[in-house]
Design an enzyme around this catalytic site. Structure first.
Site, PDB file in Angstrom:
ATOM      1  N   LYS A  64      17.278 -13.723  15.497  1.00  0.00           N
ATOM      2  CA  LYS A  64      16.793 -12.415  15.119  1.00  0.00           C
ATOM      3  C   LYS A  64      15.505 -12.619  13.933  1.00  0.00           C
ATOM      4  O   LYS A  64      15.711 -13.579  13.170  1.00  0.00           O
ATOM      5  CB  LYS A  64      17.766 -11.281  14.243  1.00  0.00           C
ATOM      6  CG  LYS A  64      17.229  -9.978  13.900  1.00  0.00           C
ATOM      7  CD  LYS A  64      18.258  -9.154  13.388  1.00  0.00           C
ATOM      8  CE  LYS A  64      17.875  -7.762  13.119  1.00  0.00           C
ATOM      9  NZ  LYS A  64      18.825  -6.963  12.524  1.00  0.00           N
TER      10      LYS A  64
ATOM     11  N   SER B 170      23.881  -2.584  12.710  1.00  0.00           N
ATOM     12  CA  SER B 170      22.911  -3.139  13.291  1.00  0.00           C
ATOM     13  C   SER B 170      23.154  -4.623  14.176  1.00  0.00           C
ATOM     14  O   SER B 170      22.492  -4.730  15.135  1.00  0.00           O
ATOM     15  CB  SER B 170      21.698  -3.827  12.436  1.00  0.00           C
ATOM     16  OG  SER B 170      21.066  -2.665  12.093  1.00  0.00           O
TER      17      SER B 170
ATOM     18  N   SER C 258      19.525  -2.352  14.525  1.00  0.00           N
ATOM     19  CA  SER C 258      18.170  -2.994  14.498  1.00  0.00           C
ATOM     20  C   SER C 258      17.933  -4.227  15.207  1.00  0.00           C
ATOM     21  O   SER C 258      17.156  -4.711  15.588  1.00  0.00           O
ATOM     22  CB  SER C 258      17.774  -3.168  13.013  1.00  0.00           C
ATOM     23  OG  SER C 258      18.550  -4.141  12.414  1.00  0.00           O
TER      24      SER C 258
HETATM   25  N1  GLN Z   1      20.777   1.903  11.442  1.00  0.00           N
HETATM   26  C1  GLN Z   1      21.227   1.736   9.989  1.00  0.00           C
HETATM   27  C2  GLN Z   1      19.671   1.571   9.319  1.00  0.00           C
HETATM   28  O1  GLN Z   1      18.906   2.302   9.920  1.00  0.00           O
HETATM   29  C3  GLN Z   1      21.632   0.225   9.635  1.00  0.00           C
HETATM   30  C4  GLN Z   1      20.683  -0.896  10.119  1.00  0.00           C
HETATM   31  C5  GLN Z   1      21.176  -2.230   9.850  1.00  0.00           C
HETATM   32  O2  GLN Z   1      22.370  -2.470   9.778  1.00  0.00           O
HETATM   33  N2  GLN Z   1      20.349  -3.204   9.749  1.00  0.00           N
HETATM   34  O3  GLN Z   1      19.599   1.437   8.039  1.00  0.00           O
END
Ligand code: GLN
Length: 484
Positions: A76, A175, A151
């Site tokens: 990532k 995410s 994400s």
């Molecule tokens: N969807 C969540 C957010 O927008 C979690 C994102 C994540 O786990 N990095 O913060």
């Protein structure tokens, strides 16, 4: 070759069926021919990959290989990678070439893994659909008009489309697990502190955790073993030995006590197909002798509101370093210092990141700290208590991973609250610092669904064991998107 799992590729390399260079070329060719439709990579590091593959082949020939040696993977783009652009999905870091490797990256490189490139992601890991990336949305290989989740959407898509056998992801509120669910792969968020956060660009430091994204639980066990472990450069890293995750994979699970979260199953907005898929996995657990009971997490409904105070608060502090001076994009011809800060940050960050910084700065301001941040931290304690009580009754807590299947691109992009609710089943786990895995459950309307299993602290081995037992007896994890 791309149909094989990481474990199968590892065996093939050891048996001399193919070389790491051949394997690496094969996956690089797939990326070149297929990723145009998916946009799962921000950067492909072909020359470096081939050099790493040659070194891996030499190591294999010398009899010095481990199970990960010579296996291609993608990181990532939140992990710092030496001499390679590390963008975090943001224009702010579009030109940033990291001078060092994150600990997770260097550990996997030392194990002999071959990095094919850096995967697309929501900007600074904020999002659940991979639509906030500066580099454009990632498309779901099961239906390219739909999102892959976020994400870590690029990692999920790359693994699901078999452009790479395994990838790293990060999980602050879901995410790793939510995109794993929406893309039909296996994703594990380890216990907070199990994998080093050093060199992983910080979003919300008390929640962020790196983990493996793979096709199977067995592969996740192999990859996690290479990523996990104490790191003196991360003060929150856990100083305890790493379990042999692979050794216990086949242990029978009869007598296992599984707690289904009642509040999650009654959640308004839970898709009927996802609920049915959850039932199918529960049936399989029972068939193997597990006992399924209902449990209650009475404060779990407060997890999304608490998270959206804690995470933005920490992000507003972490992202203050991107000011055009210490790090990040710098605007042209600033009038003075204030103008430099203002324009660099307004040009560098996208809308969702700015929204979070504003919320976080507000929640931390002197007059509101007690009302918001302190209150959210108290709620966090209540949620951790809920889990503590649950683990007095059961070995594992389970639920769907996400409330619905992959949604069409743009469907929630203008409604942040609808987007935030994607993580309604995953966020409590981060607030409590627990490990959790998402594995593929049966398809619903032809699209992947995910089943989440949550363990007590440092019980990754048990999660992987139960996941593997399910995958030994079912083929939900073997379903692949057509055309990839
Ligand atoms: N969807 C969540 C957010 O927008 C979690 C994102 C994540 O786990 N990095 O913060």
């Amino acid at each position: 070759m791309h149909d094989k799992t990481l474990a199968q590729l590892s065996a093939g390399l050891a048996a001399g069926e193919f070389s790491s260079v051949e394997l690496t070329r094969h996956f690089l060719d797939r990326i070149a021919s297929l990723d145009g439709k998916l946009n799962s990579f921000i950067t492909v590091t072909e020359a470096q990959a081939l050099a790493q593959a040659e070194a891996a082949d030499a190591r294999i020939a010398a009899g010095e290989a481990g199970p990960l040696t010579g296996i291609p993977l993608a990181h990532k783009d939140i992990f710092c990678t030496r001499d390679v652009r590390t963008s975090c999905g943001s224009f702010m870091l579009d030109n940033f070439v990291s001078p060092y490797d994150a600990t997770v990256v260097s550990r996997l490189a030392q194990a002999g893994m071959v990095m094919l490139g850096k995967t697309n992601m929501d900007e600074f890991a904020m999002g659940s659909s991979n639509e906030t990336s500066y580099y454009g949305p990632v498309r779901n290989p099961w239906d390219t008009e739909r999102v892959p989740g976020g994400s870590s959407g690029g990692s999920a898509t790359a693994v699901a489309a078999r452009l790479v056998p395994a990838a790293t992801g990060t999980d602050t509120g879901g995410s790793i697990r939510q995109p794993a669910a929406l893309s039909g792969i296996t994703g594990l968020k380890p216990t907070y502190g199990r994998c080093s956060r050093w060199g992983m660009i910080a979003f919300a430091s008390s929640l962020d955790q790196a983990g493996p994204m793979t096709r199977t639980a067995e592969d996740a066990a192999l990859l996690l073993a290479g990523m996990a472990g104490f790191d003196e450069r991360d003060s929150t890293s856990a100083e305890r030995p790493v379990d042999d995750y692979r050794a216990g994979l086949d242990r029978p699970i009869d007598g296992l006590k599984v707690g289904l979260v009642r509040e999650f199953m009654q959640q308004e907005g839970l898709d009927a197909g996802v609920a049915k898929a959850t039932e199918a996995v529960l049936e399989e657990l029972k068939r193997q002798g597990a006992e399924v009971v209902e449990i209650s997490l009475p404060n779990a409904h407060l997890s999304v509101p608490a998270y959206y105070v804690v995470a933005p608060a920490e992000c507003s502090s972490n992202l203050s370093r991107f000011d055009g001076v210490r790090f990040g994009h710098r605007c042209e011809d600033p009038k003075d210092l204030q103008d430099l800060y203002e324009r660099s940050r307004s040009e560098g960050f996208g809308a969702e990141v700015k929204r979070r910084i504003l919320i976080g700065t507000y929640a931390l301001s002197a007059g509101y700290y007690d009302a918001y941040y302190l209150k959210a931290q108290q709620v966090r304690q209540l949620i951790a208590e809920d889990f503590r009580r649950a683990f007095e009754q059961v070995d594992l807590v389970v639920s769907p991973t996400a409330p619905d299947v992959a949604f069409p691109l743009g469907a929630k992009a203008d409604d942040p609250v609808a987007m935030y609710l994607q993580d309604i089943y995953t966020i409590a786990v981060n607030l409590a610092g627990l490990p959790a895995i998402s594995i593929p459950a049966p398809l619903a309307d032809g699209l992947p669904t995910g089943f989440q299993m949550i363990g007590n602290h440092f019980e990754e081995a048990r999660l992987l064991n139960v996941a593997h037992r399910i995958q030994r007896e079912t083929d939900w994890h073997q379903q692949a998107p057509e055309g990839f």
